[in-house]
Each structure stands twice: as C-alpha cells, then as structure tokens.
Design an enzyme around this catalytic site. Structure first.
Site, PDB file in Angstrom:
ATOM      1  CB  CYS A  12      -5.163  -9.582   9.668  1.00  0.00           C
ATOM      2  SG  CYS A  12      -3.915  -8.341   9.302  1.00  0.00           S
ATOM      3  N   GLY A  38      -1.807 -14.434   7.604  1.00  0.00           N
ATOM      4  CA  GLY A  38      -0.789 -13.458   7.972  1.00  0.00           C
ATOM      5  C   GLY A  38       0.384 -14.145   8.626  1.00  0.00           C
ATOM      6  CG  ASN A 113      -9.342  -9.670   8.423  1.00  0.00           C
ATOM      7  OD1 ASN A 113     -10.079 -10.576   8.088  1.00  0.00           O
ATOM      8  ND2 ASN A 113      -8.497  -9.126   7.571  1.00  0.00           N
TER       9      ASN A 113
END
Ligand code: SF4
Length: 481
Positions: A12, A38, A113
C-alpha cells in the site's frame, strides 16, 4: 488482472501533508506517484475548522481524484491519503483507507502500509470486550485499542495501542491540526519525511511522492520512531523497545519505484548493482542481455555493464494494456502474456540471449515469455533472476501466493529450468544480494527482512498460522534445508 498474477503484489502507499494550502490536491498527486503500491482503491481525509472531510473510491487515483470538484470537497491544510492493495480484508468501500473514528478528543484518521501478525488474537479479545468492527481491516484494531486505552492524550493512546500490536506497519494519522507518522520497531515498510515551502511537512511511503509536488527529501523515519507534527513543530519520539532493523529487501528488488530513494539508497542504483553481482555469479557467453520490462530493466543494465554483453530491448512492453482486458473472455485468454509483451524479432532472431527478470513467483509468466522469445527465433535463451529463489510467502504487508504455489518452494533450480524451458537458469545468491547492498549476509543478524528467500521470519507468525506452532516450526525448518 491475469498479467500480474505472477508477481508479488505491492503493498500500500501512504501520504500525509501538514499545513499546506493545497493539501488535498498535493495528496492526490502524492498518491498518484505511489500508484504502483496499490491500484485497488484510494482515499483522502482532510481537516478544517473542527470538521473532517473524506473521499474514497475504488480504482486508480486518477479515476477518483482527477475532477477538481472532488478536490474542492476536501478543504483544509492537513490531509492524509492511502492507496490500497489488499493484504488484509476484502476490497469494498468499508475497507478503503484512511479509516476514521470519532473519539472524545476529536476525530482520528489512519492510513496503514503493512500487516499486523497478531491481528486475529487482538480482534477476538476486542470483540469479547464489546467492540463492534466496521471493516475486516487489521488497521481497525489499532483504532479500537486506542478507544479502550486508559490514556487521555491522543499520542499516548496511539502509542499504547501500537505497543500491543505485532507486525509491520508504516502509519500516518490525522488528528485535528496534527499529523503523526510512525514505523514499526523493525522498520519493515518504508516511510520518508519531506518538506515543501517553509512550514509544510510531508510523510510518504517513497521519495517519488515528494518529487511530484516539488518537496525536498529530509530523511527516513527511523524504525520504531514516531514523529508528531503540530503547532508548526516536529517532535520525534521513540516509544518502543529497540529492535533490530528488518527493512524489506524486496523493496529494492521490485516494489519501490526505481526513481525513489528508500532507506537512503537509490533503488535504481541498488537494482543495477544487483544485476552486476548476478553477472559475476552466473556469467555465460551470449549475444544480448534483454530485460523483462519494466521491472528487470535496471538489473539488466547492471548485468550488461558487468558482463560487457550488449544490452538491447528484445522485449517490448505495450503500455496501453489497461483494465480493458482485466477479465478477458475465452477467445482472447490464450493470448496471455502477448497482450502485454512482444519479442523484438529483429533483435533476437538467431541470437543467444540472456533474459533478466527481478523474480520468479509461480513461474507461469516466465514460461510464456521464454516461449515468446523462442518463437521469435532466439537460438538459446538463458534466464537470470535478480533475487534468490522465492521460497516463502510474505506476512508483512505484501500479497503473496500460498507457499505451495511458489515454484521455488517445491522445485530446485534444475527442475525450474526444465519447467520454464530455458537453456540455463540462475538466481542471485542471498550472499550476492547482500553484497550488492554493500553488506555481508549473516543468517542470524541479517540487516534486512529476507524471509521470502530464507524463511527467517523476524516477527512472530503464530497468529498468521492459526496458532499452530508445529506448522510454524516445520515451515521454518523446511527453509533451512
Ligand atoms: Fe519483504 Fe519478503 Fe520480508 Fe515480505 S518476507 S517483508 S516481501 S523481504
């Protein structure tokens, strides 16, 4: 997407901006630069005059935030954002970050993340205490732990919550006019600090998100460090017990953008160096060195330079393969890899070629690429991989297939060579990989997380493996074979 199933997926991307007149527009740009981390969904939360504003959507950042009217709905000088690739929880809008909660001290928005490895136990305990979860995200656990904390100040509650979680996390949070950034004690996932204009600070997963808005890179947030941006000051706190650094070495191999600096190192230079060590370890005479685009490019340049074999673009990537072909019908499914890549027949015909790629996961894409290069007339095809064999799954925030699906978990190099149908196959060794990073590899004290190559998981996995310690032990001992 059928073309991307044979890679480890990026995790992410997170972004935060403190005290800027164009906070939401800059956050959208920052997320756009982090799109490779992402592509499933994205979201932004801003704060102005006692109110929080939020916009989220599925798809790419450009699809969600390119309309000025959407940016106008996000006023304020303080913003955080998130690009989602799901590593925990399915993708529906409830699972799109930043997540937001109201506390008695005000609102709190959070972008994550990473992946928490004790999420199951914590969630179960919190539910027993009466917490009602709104999503299936492990990130929401942090919010509930804050809600049940006995501390009063937001920073203390956040620290109290994080002291109970295990796993990998780089987090950015927005609480009224404060921004908080924090990396887990092992520093598995990246987080950098930047500055734009006089009093505006940025936190982002990678430096490419600073470049796009003209911000300067100040430094990396250190493992276990929390920074609090408020009242035009920046405060650094070390709330956790010191642990050994375990930054993800795969960021250098594949995840991070090559124009980023991660943990102070140029990703592009690191990849070239890996290619050069790979050439030293597995030299073979050939006519051309060809990258598998795009991720094999810097390593192939390094390989070519070291081996003095000419570098050529023997495989051309079609950059316009988009989501039109996400789920192709049977009629075009067989085209597979050819929709994305095509061999440059003019270059490869009757040549001995060395293909350089970053990694092999299942092996299915490599097999198709090799077949394509052979069909274009290559005399010999040799494959060189800029990472050691990927033998283990990642549990620290990267979506990876089950171990049984990893070709290198179940086959030695010779078997993989036969399966992929190349004349020779070589991976960089784990020692070579560390040498390329300027370090010596020692199994007990390795500087990076290298668990997907070695099985040495530095952070406990008991929860991930359903509390089955014997399974965990067998997984670890298998890795030592
Ligand atoms: Fe990175 Fe592999 Fe460690 Fe996951 S297991 S954090 S991908 S090095």
């Amino acid at each position: 997407m059928i073309f991307e199933k044979d890679k480890f997926k990026d995790e992410c991307g997170v972004f935060a901006i403190y005290n800027h007149n164009h906070a939401s527009a800059h956050t959208a740009l920052g997320l756009h630069a982090l799109q490779h981390r992402g592509q499933e969904a994205a979201g932004i939360v801003t704060y102005q005059d006692g109110k929080f504003y939020s916009e989220k959507g599925k798809g790419h950042v450009g699809d969600i935030f390119s309309d000025e009217k959407v940016i106008d709905k996000l006023p304020g000088k303080f913003a955080i954002g998130h690009n989602r690739y799901s590593t925990s929880g399915e993708t529906n809008l409830r699972n799109v970050q930043p997540i937001f909660a109201e506390f008695e001290f005000g609102g709190f928005a959070l972008s994550h993340n990473g992946n928490l490895t004790n999420a199951k136990t914590l969630r179960k305990n919190l539910i027993k205490q009466g917490c009602i979860f709104q999503s299936t995200l492990d990130t929401e656990i942090i919010i509930h732990l804050m809600a049940t904390s006995r501390h009063h100040e937001v920073v203390d509650r956040f620290i109290d919550s994080l002291r109970q979680v295990e796993g990998a996390y780089s987090l950015v949070a927005l609480c009224n006019e404060s921004i908080i950034g924090v990396r887990d004690p092992h520093g598995v996932r990246p987080l950098v600090l930047g500055k734009i204009e006089n009093e505006s600070w940025i936190l982002a997963s990678e430096t490419c998100a600073l470049d796009i808005i003209g911000a300067s890179y100040i430094r990396d947030i250190e493992p276990g460090e929390m920074v609090v941006l408020q009242n035009n000051t920046i405060q650094s706190i070390r709330p956790f017990q010191k642990k050994i650094s375990k930054f993800c070495i795969f960021e250098y191999i594949y995840f991070a953008r090559p124009d980023s600096f991660v943990d102070g190192k140029s990703v592009y230079e690191a990849r070239k160096k890996i290619g050069s060590v790979l050439a030293l370890e597995s030299h073979i005479n050939a006519d051309l060195v060809i990258p598998v685009p795009d991720s094999g490019v810097p390593a192939a340049i390094g390989y070519s330079k070291e081996s003095k074999i000419p570098y050529e673009l023997g495989i051309i990537r079609n950059h316009y393969v988009g989501r039109t072909f996400i789920e192709p019908g049977d009629k075009i499914r067989h085209l597979g890899v050819k929709l994305k890549h095509n061999a440059n027949q003019y270059l490869v015909k009757n040549k001995k070629v060395i293909l350089v790629d970053d990694s092999i996961v299942r092996g299915t894409t490599s097999k198709k690429i090799v077949e394509m290069v052979r069909n274009a007339g290559a005399k010999e095809v040799h494959l060189r991989i800029a990472s050691p064999p990927t033998t283990h799954s990642c549990f620290y925030g990267v979506d990876t297939p089950d171990r049984k699906e990893l070709i290198a978990a179940n086959n030695d190099t010779e078997k993989i060579r036969k399966e992929i149908n190349v004349d020779s196959l070589a991976f960089i060794s784990i020692n070579g990989l560390y040498r390329a990073m300027g370090l010596e590899y020692t199994e007990k004290e390795s500087f990076y997380c290298d668990a997907c190559f070695t099985g040495n998981y530095a952070i406990t996995l008991t929860d991930i493996l359903g509390g089955d310690t014997s399974k965990q032990l067998s997984l670890l001992s298998e890795s030592n074979k």
